[in-house]
Structure formats: C-alpha cells, structure tokens
Scaffold this motif. Structure first.
Motif, PDB file in Angstrom:
ATOM      1  N   THR A  82       0.800  -1.215   0.000  1.00 30.25           N
ATOM      2  CA  THR A  82       0.000   0.000   0.000  1.00 30.25           C
ATOM      3  C   THR A  82       0.835   1.268   0.000  1.00 30.25           C
ATOM      4  O   THR A  82       0.303   2.360  -0.172  1.00 30.25           O
ATOM      5  CB  THR A  82      -0.911   0.016   1.233  1.00 30.25           C
ATOM      6  OG1 THR A  82      -0.090  -0.143   2.409  1.00 30.25           O
ATOM      7  CG2 THR A  82      -1.912  -1.118   1.177  1.00 30.25           C
ATOM      8  N   ALA A  83       2.146   1.146   0.219  1.00 31.87           N
ATOM      9  CA  ALA A  83       2.985   2.339   0.239  1.00 31.87           C
ATOM     10  C   ALA A  83       3.202   2.908  -1.154  1.00 31.87           C
ATOM     11  O   ALA A  83       3.574   4.065  -1.307  1.00 31.87           O
ATOM     12  CB  ALA A  83       4.335   2.019   0.880  1.00 31.87           C
ATOM     13  N   CYS A  84       2.986   2.117  -2.196  1.00 32.25           N
ATOM     14  CA  CYS A  84       3.192   2.601  -3.560  1.00 32.25           C
ATOM     15  C   CYS A  84       1.855   3.037  -4.151  1.00 32.25           C
ATOM     16  O   CYS A  84       0.796   2.602  -3.708  1.00 32.25           O
ATOM     17  CB  CYS A  84       3.831   1.514  -4.423  1.00 32.25           C
ATOM     18  SG  CYS A  84       2.738   0.150  -4.856  1.00 32.25           S
ATOM     19  N   PRO A  85       1.879   3.915  -5.162  1.00 28.44           N
ATOM     20  CA  PRO A  85       0.624   4.374  -5.777  1.00 28.44           C
ATOM     21  C   PRO A  85      -0.172   3.211  -6.361  1.00 28.44           C
ATOM     22  O   PRO A  85       0.391   2.180  -6.745  1.00 28.44           O
ATOM     23  CB  PRO A  85       1.104   5.333  -6.869  1.00 28.44           C
ATOM     24  CG  PRO A  85       2.471   5.751  -6.451  1.00 28.44           C
ATOM     25  CD  PRO A  85       3.056   4.581  -5.715  1.00 28.44           C
ATOM     26  N   ALA A  86      -1.475   3.401  -6.427  1.00 28.17           N
ATOM     27  CA  ALA A  86      -2.341   2.339  -6.945  1.00 28.17           C
ATOM     28  C   ALA A  86      -2.005   2.009  -8.394  1.00 28.17           C
ATOM     29  O   ALA A  86      -2.193   0.873  -8.835  1.00 28.17           O
ATOM     30  CB  ALA A  86      -3.806   2.755  -6.818  1.00 28.17           C
ATOM     31  N   MET A  87      -1.512   2.988  -9.157  1.00 25.29           N
ATOM     32  CA  MET A  87      -1.177   2.752 -10.555  1.00 25.29           C
ATOM     33  C   MET A  87      -0.102   1.683 -10.701  1.00 25.29           C
ATOM     34  O   MET A  87      -0.113   0.890 -11.640  1.00 25.29           O
ATOM     35  CB  MET A  87      -0.700   4.060 -11.195  1.00 25.29           C
ATOM     36  CG  MET A  87      -0.338   3.937 -12.669  1.00 25.29           C
ATOM     37  SD  MET A  87       0.210   5.507 -13.358  1.00 25.29           S
ATOM     38  CE  MET A  87       1.698   5.770 -12.399  1.00 25.29           C
ATOM     39  N   LEU A  88       0.854   1.656  -9.730  1.00 24.85           N
ATOM     40  CA  LEU A  88       1.932   0.678  -9.804  1.00 24.85           C
ATOM     41  C   LEU A  88       1.467  -0.712  -9.388  1.00 24.85           C
ATOM     42  O   LEU A  88       2.207  -1.678  -9.564  1.00 24.85           O
ATOM     43  CB  LEU A  88       3.103   1.127  -8.925  1.00 24.85           C
ATOM     44  CG  LEU A  88       3.801   2.412  -9.379  1.00 24.85           C
ATOM     45  CD1 LEU A  88       4.887   2.794  -8.399  1.00 24.85           C
ATOM     46  CD2 LEU A  88       4.388   2.230 -10.771  1.00 24.85           C
ATOM     47  N   ASP A 106      -7.253   2.031  21.042  1.00 24.47           N
ATOM     48  CA  ASP A 106      -6.905   2.560  19.720  1.00 24.47           C
ATOM     49  C   ASP A 106      -6.098   1.499  18.967  1.00 24.47           C
ATOM     50  O   ASP A 106      -5.054   1.052  19.444  1.00 24.47           O
ATOM     51  CB  ASP A 106      -6.084   3.845  19.833  1.00 24.47           C
ATOM     52  CG  ASP A 106      -6.849   4.948  20.551  1.00 24.47           C
ATOM     53  OD1 ASP A 106      -8.043   5.091  20.265  1.00 24.47           O
ATOM     54  OD2 ASP A 106      -6.248   5.635  21.413  1.00 24.47           O
ATOM     55  N   ILE A 107      -6.582   1.129  17.779  1.00 24.56           N
ATOM     56  CA  ILE A 107      -5.943   0.093  16.956  1.00 24.56           C
ATOM     57  C   ILE A 107      -5.727   0.659  15.559  1.00 24.56           C
ATOM     58  O   ILE A 107      -6.645   1.253  14.981  1.00 24.56           O
ATOM     59  CB  ILE A 107      -6.817  -1.176  16.887  1.00 24.56           C
ATOM     60  CG1 ILE A 107      -7.172  -1.677  18.288  1.00 24.56           C
ATOM     61  CG2 ILE A 107      -6.111  -2.271  16.093  1.00 24.56           C
ATOM     62  CD1 ILE A 107      -8.158  -2.830  18.301  1.00 24.56           C
ATOM     63  N   ALA A 108      -4.541   0.482  15.015  1.00 31.12           N
ATOM     64  CA  ALA A 108      -4.236   0.986  13.672  1.00 31.12           C
ATOM     65  C   ALA A 108      -3.277   0.025  12.989  1.00 31.12           C
ATOM     66  O   ALA A 108      -2.455  -0.626  13.638  1.00 31.12           O
ATOM     67  CB  ALA A 108      -3.627   2.388  13.739  1.00 31.12           C
ATOM     68  N   ASP A 109      -3.389  -0.076  11.653  1.00 30.55           N
ATOM     69  CA  ASP A 109      -2.465  -0.885  10.875  1.00 30.55           C
ATOM     70  C   ASP A 109      -2.075  -0.116   9.616  1.00 30.55           C
ATOM     71  O   ASP A 109      -2.664   0.914   9.296  1.00 30.55           O
ATOM     72  CB  ASP A 109      -3.063  -2.251  10.516  1.00 30.55           C
ATOM     73  CG  ASP A 109      -4.303  -2.142   9.640  1.00 30.55           C
ATOM     74  OD1 ASP A 109      -4.200  -1.553   8.542  1.00 30.55           O
ATOM     75  OD2 ASP A 109      -5.380  -2.638  10.029  1.00 30.55           O
ATOM     76  N   ASP A 110      -1.065  -0.631   8.908  1.00 31.93           N
ATOM     77  CA  ASP A 110      -0.594   0.018   7.675  1.00 31.93           C
ATOM     78  C   ASP A 110      -1.015  -0.766   6.445  1.00 31.93           C
ATOM     79  O   ASP A 110      -0.336  -0.742   5.424  1.00 31.93           O
ATOM     80  CB  ASP A 110       0.935   0.173   7.706  1.00 31.93           C
ATOM     81  CG  ASP A 110       1.654  -1.174   7.725  1.00 31.93           C
ATOM     82  OD1 ASP A 110       0.988  -2.198   7.992  1.00 31.93           O
ATOM     83  OD2 ASP A 110       2.868  -1.206   7.486  1.00 31.93           O
ATOM     84  N   GLY A 111      -2.156  -1.453   6.544  1.00 37.21           N
ATOM     85  CA  GLY A 111      -2.641  -2.266   5.430  1.00 37.21           C
ATOM     86  C   GLY A 111      -3.312  -1.445   4.351  1.00 37.21           C
ATOM     87  O   GLY A 111      -3.169  -0.224   4.273  1.00 37.21           O
ATOM     88  N   ARG A 155      -6.142 -11.318   7.412  1.00 37.98           N
ATOM     89  CA  ARG A 155      -6.881 -11.899   6.283  1.00 37.98           C
ATOM     90  C   ARG A 155      -7.129 -10.922   5.152  1.00 37.98           C
ATOM     91  O   ARG A 155      -7.118 -11.308   3.981  1.00 37.98           O
ATOM     92  CB  ARG A 155      -8.213 -12.456   6.775  1.00 37.98           C
ATOM     93  CG  ARG A 155      -8.101 -13.670   7.692  1.00 37.98           C
ATOM     94  CD  ARG A 155      -9.464 -14.205   8.032  1.00 37.98           C
ATOM     95  NE  ARG A 155     -10.272 -13.182   8.725  1.00 37.98           N
ATOM     96  CZ  ARG A 155     -11.581 -13.290   8.927  1.00 37.98           C
ATOM     97  NH1 ARG A 155     -12.241 -14.329   8.460  1.00 37.98           N
ATOM     98  NH2 ARG A 155     -12.232 -12.341   9.583  1.00 37.98           N
ATOM     99  N   HIS A 156      -7.371  -9.656   5.476  1.00 38.79           N
ATOM    100  CA  HIS A 156      -7.827  -8.712   4.455  1.00 38.79           C
ATOM    101  C   HIS A 156      -6.868  -7.560   4.187  1.00 38.79           C
ATOM    102  O   HIS A 156      -6.744  -7.133   3.039  1.00 38.79           O
ATOM    103  CB  HIS A 156      -9.200  -8.139   4.860  1.00 38.79           C
ATOM    104  CG  HIS A 156     -10.216  -9.174   5.210  1.00 38.79           C
ATOM    105  ND1 HIS A 156     -10.606 -10.170   4.325  1.00 38.79           N
ATOM    106  CD2 HIS A 156     -10.914  -9.403   6.353  1.00 38.79           C
ATOM    107  CE1 HIS A 156     -11.508 -10.943   4.900  1.00 38.79           C
ATOM    108  NE2 HIS A 156     -11.709 -10.499   6.133  1.00 38.79           N
ATOM    109  N   ALA A 157      -6.237  -7.033   5.230  1.00 37.41           N
ATOM    110  CA  ALA A 157      -5.484  -5.785   5.068  1.00 37.41           C
ATOM    111  C   ALA A 157      -4.099  -5.991   4.475  1.00 37.41           C
ATOM    112  O   ALA A 157      -3.561  -5.091   3.841  1.00 37.41           O
ATOM    113  CB  ALA A 157      -5.375  -5.065   6.415  1.00 37.41           C
ATOM    114  N   GLY A 158      -3.498  -7.169   4.693  1.00 39.46           N
ATOM    115  CA  GLY A 158      -2.123  -7.367   4.241  1.00 39.46           C
ATOM    116  C   GLY A 158      -1.160  -6.423   4.947  1.00 39.46           C
ATOM    117  O   GLY A 158      -0.196  -5.940   4.348  1.00 39.46           O
ATOM    118  N   ALA A 159      -1.409  -6.140   6.221  1.00 39.36           N
ATOM    119  CA  ALA A 159      -0.603  -5.172   6.964  1.00 39.36           C
ATOM    120  C   ALA A 159       0.720  -5.789   7.388  1.00 39.36           C
ATOM    121  O   ALA A 159       0.837  -6.997   7.604  1.00 39.36           O
ATOM    122  CB  ALA A 159      -1.369  -4.678   8.185  1.00 39.36           C
ATOM    123  N   ALA A 160       1.730  -4.923   7.504  1.00 44.33           N
ATOM    124  CA  ALA A 160       3.044  -5.341   8.000  1.00 44.33           C
ATOM    125  C   ALA A 160       3.251  -4.933   9.449  1.00 44.33           C
ATOM    126  O   ALA A 160       3.957  -5.611  10.193  1.00 44.33           O
ATOM    127  CB  ALA A 160       4.160  -4.750   7.134  1.00 44.33           C
TER     128      ALA A 160
END
Length: 416
Positions: free
Chosen positions: A98-104, A362-367, A340-345
C-alpha cells in the motif's frame, strides 16, 4: 522520524535481489564481451539493429562495417541493462504494497513488467513468473498464460527467423517448451510456498488466540473466585462476628461492675477480628478486577505477522467480565482482519484510561484499508457488543493508507 526496519525492507528487496542473481551474470558477460550473432536475433537485438540502421549507412549490422556493429552492441547493452533496472524498480515498488501508488499495483504495471522481461531477456521472465506466485490463483494463471504465450512465441519467431536446420529447429522448439515448463514450475513453487506460509501464520494466530482466551478465562475465573470468597466471608463470618460483638457488649452492660475483665477482653478481640475481616473483604473485592494485560500480551506475542506493537497503560483492572470480553474480542477481530484482508506489516494497539476513567482502545495498521467497502460482519458484531455496554466505535481509513479503530468504553459501563 522514520526508523530503519529490516522486516519491512526485506520483502521489498527480494525481487530486486532475484533480478540481480538471475540477470546479473548475463549483464556482466554482455558488457564484458561482444555479443555473438544469435544475441542480435532476440527482441532486444531486433530493436537495437533497427535503431542502429537509422544512424549508419552499412547495409547489415551482422556483415557490414564496424560502426553499425559497435552501435548495435552498445544499444543492445543499454537496452537490456535498462530493462533489467526498470524491471527491478517496478518489482521493488510493487512489493511495497500500500505504500506505492495504486497505478503501480494495476494490471498495466504488471504488463509493463512482462514487456521489460521479454525485451530485456537475461532470464527476467523467470523472476516475473515467480512474482506471479504472490497474486491470487486465478490472476496468476491468467498472467502465466500470457507470459508463456509472449515469451515462447517470441522465442519461436526468433527460431523461425534464424532458418535453422531441421535437427536444430526441433532442439530449439524443445528448449522453448522447456522454458514454458520452467515458468510454470517457478510460479507453482512460489504459490505453494506462500500458501504454506499463510497456513502457518493462520495456525500460529489460532494458537495465540487459544492461549490468550485461556489466559483471559483463567483471569476471569480467578477474579470470580476471589469475589465469591469475599462475599461468603462477609456474609458468614462478618455477620457472626457482628452478632458476637453485640452479645458481648450486651453481657458486659448486664453484668455492670461485676463483669469479669475477660468479658471486656473478648469484646475487644471480637471488634478487632471484625475489623480485620472487613479489611480483608475490602482487599479481596479490590483485587477482583480482571486484568486483560496477560491475555493481550499472549495474543499479540503469538502472531508472526503483522508485527504488533502493544501499549497497555496502568490501572486497567476491569471488574466486569463482559467489558473484558468486549475489549479482548475487539483486539482479536482487528488482528484477524489485518491478517486476512489488510495485508498489513505493522499494527499498533494501545489500551489506556483517560482522565475520566473511561477505557480507550486505539488500533491501527498500515494495510490497504477498507477501500470504501461496506462494514463487514466482524465490525458490525463488535459495534453491537460495545453498544450493549454503552461504548462507541469509530472506524476509518488511515492517511495515506491503513485502517484505524477507536473504541471508548465509559467508566459506568466498565463498572456495570
């Protein structure tokens, strides 16, 4: 300030390293030695010959003056090196999730990689097919078929253009078929390896959830047993000691001056014992809170991916099994969604009390976030469970990516 994280860098570096291992030796030979005639009949060689023909006057790059040959060789080297670098760069960016643009992450970027692999040659097509193993099965099969058709078709066209003898033609076709088979094997190996890894992660997560649930159940049983003992001690021993103290006081007043000293001593001892029992009951009731710390630590420590940073504040004893269960289920559901869904690291979980004594989770992910999708059954169930306890749930996509949950449980609800 951003910190260096090897566990985030390594997945992104896998594909560029694979490009270096596969295409590196070929590029070294390409720049160290003059390519032979067959090199010029590849896709890259065809492009290099046509470009060189526009700037030189010799009729053929293979049989005429050295100017065209040298220019063709230089263009071929630059083209194949550029394709290898571009392919590795795209692989690096796509692996960043998810760190890269959706186009890539679009099919167009994958198609560009396929073209770079075919034009650049140097075995990059095998890295491409290995990368297909990270896609869903149906998408991987479609792209694998496209890669086989394009790569093998290009190889067969090159073979036809060379006008080989029958024996060499059959051998070349066999090599093209073997190349297609190797591409299938590479994709299958990566698919199986990743499926096995996902299964191990799911098994580890299920084991962690089981251990955490056991820890929470143990804590709840311990608190319930201490509450029962405190209640029984208050209802039985406390009432009897109170009655004993009243009767001793009555006997002392009835006896008047003739009351023996031992009667006053017994009354004092009864009062002291009653005070001790009340103090013990108060202490036991105060220690009947359920501490979810151990359960959450057990759950988060057993999850291999994503990496979870758990921050638990002080004074988090909860005297309601329903509230403790709601907090634990919220964390469990958030971790399950991230796997299962977010693919978070990376995932962060913070549990604390605010100035009013309310529980804040408070819960957060980078997915990849929800992507505007409707709220699933897990979040709906979590929201309903919190509503019954007077709590609130706020769910939103993070910026620039990820997903965040903010849960508040009022002190009145936690004490109920």
């Amino acid at each position: 300030m951003m910190t260096f994280r090897f566990d985030q860098l390594f997945p992104r570096a896998v594909w560029p390293l694979a490009c270096l291992l596969v295409a590196g030796p070929g590029l070294v030979l390409l720049w160290g030695y003059t390519p032979d005639a067959e090199e010029f009949h590849s896709v890259g060689g065809y492009l290099a010959r046509n470009v060189a023909a526009r700037f030189t006057s010799a009729p053929s790059a293979l049989s005429a003056g050295t100017d065209r040959i040298e220019l063709t060789v230089l263009l071929l080297r630059i083209l194949q090196t550029g394709c290898a670098i571009g392919f590795a760069a795209l692989a690096w960016l796509r692996a960043s999730g998810t760190a890269c643009p959706a186009m890539l992450r679009s099919p167009a970027a994958l198609a560009l990689q396929l073209c770079l692999a075919v034009v650049g040659d140097m075995g990059l097509i095998y890295v491409f097919t290995a990368q297909l193993g990270t896609l869903p099965l149906r998408a991987a099969m479609r792209w694998l078929a496209a890669a086989i058709v394009l790569a093998s078709g290009t190889t067969l066209l090159t073979i036809v253009a060379l006008r080989m003898s029958d024996g060499r033609f059959v051998m070349a076709c066999t090599l093209a078929a073997a190349e297609a088979m190797i591409m299938c094997i590479v994709t299958a190996l990566v698919l199986v390896a990743l499926r096995e890894r996902r299964a191990r992660v799911a098994l580890a997560a299920a084991h962690a959830e089981l251990q955490a649930t056991q820890a929470l159940l143990t804590e709840a049983v311990r608190a319930s047993e201490r509450m029962r003992l405190a209640r029984d001690l208050h209802d039985m021993a406390g009432h009897h000691l109170t009655a004993l103290k009243l009767h001793l006081d009555l006997a002392s007043r009835q006896a008047g001056a003739a009351a023996p000293p031992s009667l006053a001593t017994a009354s004092t001892l009864a009062a002291t014992l009653l005070a001790d029992v009340r103090l013990l009951v108060s202490s036991e009731r105060g220690g009947c809170d359920i501490d979810v710390r151990l359960a959450l630590q057990t759950l988060c420590a057993g999850i291999p991916a994503p990496r979870i940073a758990l921050d638990i504040g002080e004074r988090l004893g909860i005297d309601s099994a329903a509230v403790a269960h709601a907090v634990f289920c919220a964390v469990q559901e958030a971790i399950s969604n991230a796997i299962r869904h977010a693919g978070a690291a990376v995932m962060t979980i913070a549990l604390r009390r605010d100035a009013n004594g309310d529980l804040m989770l408070d819960i957060a992910d980078d997915g990849r976030g929800s992507g505007g999708a409707a709220e699933g059954n897990g979040l709906r169930g979590m929201r309903e469970r919190l509503d019954q306890l007077g709590g609130t749930l706020l769910a939103a996509n993070g910026a620039p990516h990820g997903f965040a949950l903010n849960i508040r449980l009022p002190q009145a609800g936690a004490a109920a």
